[in-house]
Design a protein around this motif. Structure first.
Motif, PDB file in Angstrom:
ATOM      1  N   TRP A  21       0.825  -1.206   0.000  1.00 18.93           N
ATOM      2  CA  TRP A  21       0.000   0.000   0.000  1.00 18.93           C
ATOM      3  C   TRP A  21       0.866   1.265   0.000  1.00 18.93           C
ATOM      4  CZ3 TRP A  21      -3.969   2.520  -1.320  1.00 18.93           C
ATOM      5  CH2 TRP A  21      -4.324   3.725  -0.703  1.00 18.93           C
ATOM      6  N   LYS A  22       1.920   1.259   0.762  1.00 17.98           N
ATOM      7  CA  LYS A  22       2.800   2.425   0.808  1.00 17.98           C
ATOM      8  C   LYS A  22       3.369   2.733  -0.571  1.00 17.98           C
ATOM      9  CE  LYS A  22       4.063   1.752   5.658  1.00 17.98           C
ATOM     10  NZ  LYS A  22       5.103   1.278   6.602  1.00 17.98           N
ATOM     11  N   GLU A  23       3.665   1.676  -1.333  1.00 16.41           N
ATOM     12  CA  GLU A  23       4.189   1.862  -2.687  1.00 16.41           C
ATOM     13  C   GLU A  23       3.098   2.301  -3.655  1.00 16.41           C
ATOM     14  OE1 GLU A  23       6.058  -1.761  -3.797  1.00 16.41           O
ATOM     15  OE2 GLU A  23       7.616  -1.645  -2.237  1.00 16.41           O
ATOM     16  N   ALA A  24       1.893   1.792  -3.460  1.00 22.39           N
ATOM     17  CA  ALA A  24       0.802   2.075  -4.398  1.00 22.39           C
ATOM     18  C   ALA A  24       0.096   3.391  -4.102  1.00 22.39           C
ATOM     19  CB  ALA A  24      -0.219   0.935  -4.359  1.00 22.39           C
ATOM     20  N   LYS A  25       0.204   3.875  -2.870  1.00 24.47           N
ATOM     21  CA  LYS A  25      -0.555   5.051  -2.454  1.00 24.47           C
ATOM     22  C   LYS A  25      -0.243   6.269  -3.317  1.00 24.47           C
ATOM     23  CE  LYS A  25      -1.318   8.060   1.552  1.00 24.47           C
ATOM     24  NZ  LYS A  25      -0.970   8.306   2.976  1.00 24.47           N
ATOM     25  N   GLU A  26       1.033   6.514  -3.604  1.00 24.71           N
ATOM     26  CA  GLU A  26       1.408   7.675  -4.402  1.00 24.71           C
ATOM     27  C   GLU A  26       0.798   7.620  -5.788  1.00 24.71           C
ATOM     28  OE1 GLU A  26       2.895  10.342  -3.296  1.00 24.71           O
ATOM     29  OE2 GLU A  26       2.914   9.397  -1.310  1.00 24.71           O
ATOM     30  N   ALA A  27       0.785   6.412  -6.373  1.00 21.35           N
ATOM     31  CA  ALA A  27       0.196   6.263  -7.705  1.00 21.35           C
ATOM     32  C   ALA A  27      -1.305   6.524  -7.669  1.00 21.35           C
ATOM     33  CB  ALA A  27       0.470   4.862  -8.246  1.00 21.35           C
ATOM     34  N   VAL A  28      -1.957   6.086  -6.598  1.00 24.56           N
ATOM     35  CA  VAL A  28      -3.387   6.332  -6.452  1.00 24.56           C
ATOM     36  C   VAL A  28      -3.654   7.820  -6.311  1.00 24.56           C
ATOM     37  CG1 VAL A  28      -5.390   5.956  -4.956  1.00 24.56           C
ATOM     38  CG2 VAL A  28      -3.846   4.065  -5.459  1.00 24.56           C
ATOM     39  N   LEU A  29      -2.851   8.511  -5.515  1.00 25.32           N
ATOM     40  CA  LEU A  29      -3.025   9.945  -5.319  1.00 25.32           C
ATOM     41  C   LEU A  29      -2.763  10.729  -6.600  1.00 25.32           C
ATOM     42  CD1 LEU A  29      -1.320  10.344  -1.822  1.00 25.32           C
ATOM     43  CD2 LEU A  29      -3.735  10.708  -2.346  1.00 25.32           C
ATOM     44  N   ASP A  30      -1.825  10.260  -7.417  1.00 26.12           N
ATOM     45  CA  ASP A  30      -1.534  10.936  -8.687  1.00 26.12           C
ATOM     46  C   ASP A  30      -2.664  10.772  -9.696  1.00 26.12           C
ATOM     47  OD1 ASP A  30       0.874  11.804  -7.729  1.00 26.12           O
ATOM     48  OD2 ASP A  30       2.045  10.178  -8.642  1.00 26.12           O
TER      49      ASP A  30
END
Length: 357
Positions: free
Chosen positions: A195-204
């Motif tokens: 999740w920590k890795e995917a969170k930034e992509a989700v926010l972008d």
């Protein structure tokens, strides 16, 4: 009485036959041959010409009765015996949980109905046993793919958000007890790192209040292993597949039980059911386990202002006769609120060509 390998009628020359004599009846020939009259009629009528069909008895012009081969008779006998084969349980009438045999892919469909609105979610889910410890706790890996909502890929912001964050959970590793009931999440740290890795992509990719609220809910669910377990408690597949059916029954292969299911929002729905195993294998040589009963409205029972809500729970589990692994499940439960709610869950084994795609 005698058999002919080459009957006089050329249309039947490839069959094993009996030459009908004066005074023969279907019942008398069946008795003399030591078979059931219905079996004689069944095989003859499958291969005879239309004018020679046997109805109540032989027609006056009929000269030959087509007989099943010895191989066919034996296969039919085995099938009949198999159909009446009694289900075997372990000691104390316990349904065995052979966890290490579970490595299977399923087509899973959920249909949820709220009032007049209905939605269907489809996906492919795999379940694979990984290990068993000395306390008989079993470790499984769950994967899912090809998620569709109402026969199409997720296309709304909420659907896409759910799909994107849902990917973080898989592969999901869970722990089940010796009854086959899901009791813990094994790879929380791994999921949290994903999740920590995917969170930034989700926010972008996602913007707006809806996305922010959903991400906030996801963060809360992933706060620790307990909050994640609570969040996944509403997962229909996990709750249906790992329902804890592998327990002790009575000598009549049944007992009264309580089943909890996540039908209501943020609340466990309680049902009082009869849980039973069919004494014999079904027509597909599967073990059938059934849970059937009524909704228990504890709030309504304690209130003097409202009648208790009513509802139904009905689940059918079909298990392999040797491994007792789940082959398929049909589950339906409902509650008659002002706006009735219902969920229908179907779990079927994937066909070989589907698993290869």
């Amino acid at each position: 009485m005698y058999y002919r390998d080459q009957p006089e009628e050329s249309s039947y020359d490839k069959f094993r036959t009996y030459k009908i004599k004066k005074g023969d009846t279907l019942e008398s020939v069946a008795r003399d041959l030591g078979v059931e009259a219905e079996d004689l009629r069944w095989y003859h009528n499958m291969y005879c010409e239309i004018p020679d069909l046997i109805e109540a008895d032989f027609k006056s012009h009929l000269k030959f009765l087509i007989l099943a081969s010895e191989k066919t008779i034996e296969e039919r006998k085995e099938k009949t015996e198999k159909k009446n084969q009694k289900v075997s349980l372990a000691s104390n009438y316990t349904l065995p949980f052979v966890a290490d045999k579970i490595n299977k892919e399923y087509q899973v469909n959920y249909t949820t109905v709220f009032g007049d609105e209905a939605d269907t979610i489809e996906m492919k889910v795999s379940v694979k046993w990984l290990a068993t410890d000395r306390n008989k706790y079993h470790l499984f890996e769950i994967n899912r793919k090809d998620v569709q909502v109402n026969n199409k890929m997720p296309d709304t912001v909420m659907d896409e958000l759910e799909a994107k964050t849902g990917e973080v959970l898989y592969p999901l590793k869970i722990v089940a007890d010796e009854s086959g009931k899901w009791i813990d999440i094994y790879n929380y740290d791994e999921i949290d790192n994903r999740w920590k890795e995917a969170k930034e992509a989700v926010l972008d990719y996602f913007e707006g209040e809806v996305a922010e609220n959903y991400i906030e809910q996801t963060e809360y669910a992933l706060d620790n292993s307990e909050t994640l377990f609570d969040a996944l408690a509403s997962d229909f597949f996990l709750r249906t597949f790992f329902n804890g059916i592998y327990i002790g029954y009575t000598s009549s292969y049944s007992f009264q039980n309580e089943v909890f299911f996540p039908l209501e929002k943020e609340e466990e729905s309680k049902f009082a059911v009869e849980q039973k195993i069919d004494l014999v294998l079904d027509e597909s040589n599967l073990v059938k386990v059934e849970q059937k009963g009524d909704y228990v409205d504890t709030e309504g029972e304690t209130s003097f202002e409202f009648d208790p809500w009513k509802g139904k729970f009905h689940a059918l589990y079909f298990l392999d006769e040797y491994s007792y692994c789940i082959e398929k499940v049909n589950l339906e439960c409902s509650i008659e609120y002002d706006e009735p709610i219902k969920v229908i869950i179907q779990i079927e084994p994937l066909k070989k060509e589907e698993t290869q795609n």
